[in-house]
Design a protein around this motif. Sequence first.
Motif, short mmCIF file in Angstrom:
data_model
loop_
_atom_site.label_atom_id
_atom_site.label_comp_id
_atom_site.label_asym_id
_atom_site.label_seq_id
_atom_site.Cartn_x
_atom_site.Cartn_y
_atom_site.Cartn_z
N UNK A 34 0.97 -1.30 -0.02
CA UNK A 34 0.01 -0.09 0.04
C UNK A 34 0.96 1.24 -0.12
N UNK A 35 0.72 2.14 -0.71
CA UNK A 35 1.28 3.58 -0.97
C UNK A 35 1.16 4.19 0.42
N UNK A 36 -0.02 3.96 1.10
CA UNK A 36 -0.15 4.91 2.49
C UNK A 36 1.08 4.34 3.38
N UNK A 37 1.30 2.85 3.20
CA UNK A 37 2.40 2.62 4.36
C UNK A 37 3.77 3.38 3.98
N UNK A 38 3.92 3.37 2.70
CA UNK A 38 5.29 4.12 2.32
C UNK A 38 5.42 5.65 2.66
N UNK A 39 4.13 6.33 2.48
CA UNK A 39 3.98 7.82 3.03
C UNK A 39 4.26 7.94 4.50
N UNK A 40 3.51 7.03 5.13
CA UNK A 40 3.64 7.01 6.59
C UNK A 40 5.14 6.84 7.12
N UNK A 41 5.61 5.91 6.55
CA UNK A 41 7.29 5.69 6.78
C UNK A 41 8.05 7.01 6.47
N UNK A 42 7.93 7.58 5.12
CA UNK A 42 8.55 8.75 4.93
C UNK A 42 8.28 9.87 5.77
N UNK A 43 6.89 10.07 6.45
CA UNK A 43 6.55 11.13 7.38
C UNK A 43 7.27 11.13 8.45
N UNK A 44 7.39 9.99 8.91
CA UNK A 44 8.17 9.61 10.38
C UNK A 44 9.50 10.22 10.12
N UNK A 45 10.27 9.69 9.10
CA UNK A 45 11.76 10.01 8.71
C UNK A 45 11.72 11.52 8.66
N UNK A 46 10.69 12.19 8.24
CA UNK A 46 10.98 13.75 8.11
C UNK A 46 10.75 14.25 9.44
N UNK A 47 9.97 13.82 10.27
CA UNK A 47 10.08 14.27 11.70
C UNK A 47 11.19 14.43 12.46
#
Length: 245
Positions: free
Chosen positions: A10-23
């Motif tokens: 799921x693309x949402x899983x990837x987006x959630x991962x990248x968002x946490x890295x940005x944090x």
Amino acid sequence: QQVVNAFDIDRDLIETFLKSMEMDLYKNDYDEEGYKAYILGSAEVVGLMCLKVFVDGNEKRYQELKKPAMQLGSAFQKINFLRDLHADYHALGRTYFPGVDLNEFNERVKAEIEADIDIDFKAGYEGIKQLPKGARFGVYIAYVYYYSLFKKICNTHADIILNERVRISNKRKYGLFLCSYVIHTIYCISLIIMFDQFILFDTDYNPISLIDKTEAHRKAKLHRSCSVLSLNDNNEMLLHRPAKL
């Protein structure tokens, strides 16, 4: 991208991962909501992406193992936080645990964090036992390593955790690997015996899966089995024959 497409990640899983890295680029401390969001993105969705590969497209198995996969990822990440407490706090000025003043970090606070991790670990282990055989051993090794590190942290005083990075020696890692291999092998054999199953092979003699003993014989499936020859002192042999199906 090939893995994402092949296993329908799921693309949402990837987006959630990248968002946490940005944090990590701008946050130095976390409240409860931010902490959960970071754990979700940096660990839990990683477990879910791996699970997609492990179950090889079996959506039913994915849904059944989704929660324990998330909890195992959560446990691993929280242990990383404890292990790296010194570097994160003193070098980066960062703390992940919400509501924790590291100037007052003590045994009570540490024990509360460890109790939370232990809950995730137990749930994660139950999920590991239900993984397909081809994926189970690798995840089990990671579990054994992290659980060993967790126990070492539990047995280390809070003052030391805050000022040193707890490690597992290479010698100990080798020992954990060998023990994991033996335990996992015994576990697999016990499952076969317990459920009266054979190992099913393809025509090139590559193991595929387990199959019920009765079904293997009825459908003439290629499988591995063994026979025992018993001789007494008079050189008489005990003969056995398959039961009628």
